[in-house]
Design a protein around this motif. Structure first.
Motif, mmCIF file in Angstrom:
data_model
loop_
_atom_site.group_PDB
_atom_site.id
_atom_site.type_symbol
_atom_site.label_atom_id
_atom_site.label_comp_id
_atom_site.label_asym_id
_atom_site.label_seq_id
_atom_site.Cartn_x
_atom_site.Cartn_y
_atom_site.Cartn_z
ATOM 1 N N UNK A 64 6.908 8.551 -17.248
ATOM 2 C CA UNK A 64 5.605 8.792 -17.016
ATOM 3 C C UNK A 64 4.656 7.923 -17.779
ATOM 4 N N UNK A 65 4.826 7.380 -18.962
ATOM 5 C CA UNK A 65 4.290 6.376 -19.695
ATOM 6 C C UNK A 65 4.006 5.071 -18.865
ATOM 7 N N UNK A 66 5.144 4.717 -18.292
ATOM 8 C CA UNK A 66 4.887 3.486 -17.386
ATOM 9 C C UNK A 66 3.804 3.737 -16.213
ATOM 10 N N UNK A 67 4.154 4.773 -15.297
ATOM 11 C CA UNK A 67 3.388 5.125 -14.177
ATOM 12 C C UNK A 67 1.879 5.453 -14.611
ATOM 13 N N UNK A 68 1.497 6.002 -15.522
ATOM 14 C CA UNK A 68 0.352 6.420 -15.875
ATOM 15 C C UNK A 68 -0.624 5.242 -16.295
ATOM 16 N N UNK A 111 12.776 -10.084 -1.659
ATOM 17 C CA UNK A 111 12.393 -8.553 -1.395
ATOM 18 C C UNK A 111 12.202 -7.834 -2.687
ATOM 19 N N UNK A 112 11.436 -7.321 -2.990
ATOM 20 C CA UNK A 112 11.254 -6.610 -4.329
ATOM 21 C C UNK A 112 12.339 -5.305 -4.396
ATOM 22 N N UNK A 113 13.058 -5.332 -5.523
ATOM 23 C CA UNK A 113 13.953 -4.233 -5.890
ATOM 24 C C UNK A 113 14.342 -4.224 -7.405
ATOM 25 N N UNK A 114 13.124 -3.594 -7.869
ATOM 26 C CA UNK A 114 13.076 -3.127 -9.429
ATOM 27 C C UNK A 114 13.772 -2.175 -9.626
ATOM 28 N N UNK A 115 14.448 -2.145 -11.011
ATOM 29 C CA UNK A 115 15.658 -1.267 -11.338
ATOM 30 C C UNK A 115 14.900 -0.426 -12.472
ATOM 31 N N UNK A 116 14.105 -0.741 -13.126
ATOM 32 C CA UNK A 116 13.271 0.037 -14.178
ATOM 33 C C UNK A 116 12.077 0.534 -14.028
ATOM 34 N N UNK A 117 11.865 1.709 -14.812
ATOM 35 C CA UNK A 117 10.365 2.311 -14.527
ATOM 36 C C UNK A 117 9.111 1.297 -14.995
ATOM 37 N N UNK A 118 9.691 0.294 -15.632
ATOM 38 C CA UNK A 118 8.679 -0.780 -15.955
ATOM 39 C C UNK A 118 8.405 -1.510 -14.832
ATOM 40 N N UNK A 120 9.208 -0.780 -11.570
ATOM 41 C CA UNK A 120 8.710 -0.123 -10.401
ATOM 42 C C UNK A 120 7.387 0.308 -10.530
ATOM 43 N N UNK A 121 6.775 0.568 -11.754
ATOM 44 C CA UNK A 121 5.409 0.800 -11.989
ATOM 45 C C UNK A 121 4.410 -0.322 -11.619
ATOM 46 N N UNK A 122 4.876 -1.470 -12.154
ATOM 47 C CA UNK A 122 4.190 -2.623 -11.898
ATOM 48 C C UNK A 122 4.080 -3.056 -10.322
ATOM 49 N N UNK A 123 5.179 -2.983 -9.822
ATOM 50 C CA UNK A 123 5.331 -3.047 -8.059
ATOM 51 C C UNK A 123 4.392 -2.158 -7.517
ATOM 52 N N UNK A 124 4.408 -0.687 -7.896
ATOM 53 C CA UNK A 124 3.456 0.177 -7.312
ATOM 54 C C UNK A 124 1.954 -0.255 -7.479
ATOM 55 N N UNK A 125 1.756 -0.832 -8.633
ATOM 56 C CA UNK A 125 0.433 -1.379 -8.831
ATOM 57 C C UNK A 125 0.007 -2.479 -7.865
ATOM 58 N N UNK A 126 1.018 -3.573 -7.809
ATOM 59 C CA UNK A 126 0.787 -4.710 -6.786
ATOM 60 C C UNK A 126 0.824 -3.963 -5.504
ATOM 61 N N UNK A 127 1.336 -3.191 -5.178
ATOM 62 C CA UNK A 127 1.363 -2.700 -3.348
ATOM 63 C C UNK A 127 -0.203 -2.111 -3.328
ATOM 64 N N UNK A 128 -0.399 -1.411 -4.194
ATOM 65 C CA UNK A 128 -1.907 -0.677 -3.990
ATOM 66 C C UNK A 128 -2.985 -1.618 -3.869
ATOM 67 N N UNK A 129 -3.029 -2.678 -4.896
ATOM 68 C CA UNK A 129 -3.798 -3.843 -4.834
ATOM 69 C C UNK A 129 -3.735 -4.767 -3.316
ATOM 70 N N UNK A 130 -2.596 -4.798 -3.073
ATOM 71 C CA UNK A 130 -2.595 -5.552 -1.919
ATOM 72 C C UNK A 130 -2.907 -4.787 -0.412
ATOM 73 N N UNK A 131 -2.862 -3.249 -0.493
ATOM 74 C CA UNK A 131 -2.894 -2.612 0.592
ATOM 75 C C UNK A 131 -4.407 -2.214 0.479
#
Length: 300
Positions: A64-68, A111-118, A120-131
């Motif tokens: 939760x720390x990473x995603x928040x 192709x992004x395939x992160x394995x850690x919450x760190x 994955x949370x960075x990728x989620x932020x990237x995808x939001x910005x790009x979309x």
């Protein structure tokens, strides 16, 4: 002067960037996100978002720390940017948003395939910005640095420097791995170019020094900074691998996982960002390592 709002300005990269940009060209405003996302006034031409939850090597952070921090705060800050009059948004992501152990040189088409919450949370932020659809005149830059080092850094390179300074022999010299590094000065140079220029397109950019180095080469450079001859032991790889497997069973300091981290490859291509900038980086990888090592010596 161009007003630039910087989050995470008190961190390692933030302090170096603030010093680098401090001139008649930029009016720097550091901001903390602990109290929430601030209002982005007309005074700011750009936002540089450095604040984030770093990868926790001690594994005490919760998912939760990473995603928040890495996703939700970035999303809210980007929303504020979209609604503001600021023109540029620079987000410091990570190569870990793409891969933990890439098989070859990592480029922006991987192709992004992160394995850690760190990651994955960075990728989620990237995808939001790009979309997110941006109003005319605005641009975003997602920078994915590899391992950053420089003055004030207290990461793995500092630990290796302390190891070398004690004149301990490096026992893994037989492993000729190749890893990309990033001098914080080169990162600051790239950010400065993006802030000052209008001809660099929005997008995702990997950031690394030009040439990779093996861990043994890094040990040699750290030894050089200390005016010492490097102490490199070329123990056969088979022996080391066997010792690591024994370490797995007996829970010794050297395990197969730790050995992989010390001797694995992690190559990052910086071709796209160099083509966009059209300039050479200020420091070579070797010059950057030596400059960082000298800063350790001064701090010590």
């Amino acid at each position: 002067m161009s007003g630039v709002l910087i989050t995470g300005a008190t961190g390692f990269v933030g302090q170096n960037l603030s010093r680098y940009l401090s001139s008649d060209t930029f009016d720097i405003t550091p901001v903390s996100l602990r109290a929430g996302v601030p209002h982005v006034s007309k005074a700011y031409e750009a936002i540089v978002h450095l604040a984030g939850k770093a990868h926790d090597l001690k594994n005490v952070s919760t998912p939760e720390d990473y995603y928040r921090i890495n996703y939700e705060l970035t999303r809210e800050l980007f929303k504020a940017f979209v609604e503001s009059e600021a023109k540029k948004f620079i987000f410091i992501s990570s190569v870990k948003a793409v891969a933990d152990t890439p098989e070859g040189p990592l480029d922006e088409e991987h192709f992004p395939d992160p394995k850690t919450d760190y990651g994955k949370s960075k990728l989620m932020a990237e995808e939001y910005i790009r979309s997110t659809a941006l109003p005319s005149g605005k641009s975003f830059y997602i920078l994915r640095p590899c391992m950053i080092h420089g003055p004030g850094n207290r990461g793995n390179l500092n630990l290796l420097y302390n190891f070398v300074s004690r004149r301990l022999p490096y026992p893994l010299a037989a492993f000729r791995n190749q890893r990309s590094f990033l001098s914080v000065e080169n990162l600051c140079f790239i950010i400065s170019e993006i802030l000052q220029r209008a001809d660099i397109s929005s997008g995702v950019y990997n950031v690394a020094d030009d040439e990779p180095l093996s861990t043994a080469e890094v040990v040699s450079l750290l030894s050089e900074s200390l005016n010492m001859r490097p102490r490199l032991l070329n123990i056969p790889q088979g022996w080391i691998n066997t010792a690591a497997r024994i370490g797995d069973t007996l829970r010794l300091p050297l395990t197969t996982e730790r050995l992989t981290k010390l001797t694995g490859n992690y190559l990052v291509s910086n071709r796209k960002i160099l083509l966009a900038i059209g300039k050479d980086l200020p420091l070579t990888a070797r010059e950057g390592i030596l400059k960082t090592a000298k800063s350790f010596k001064v701090d010590g």
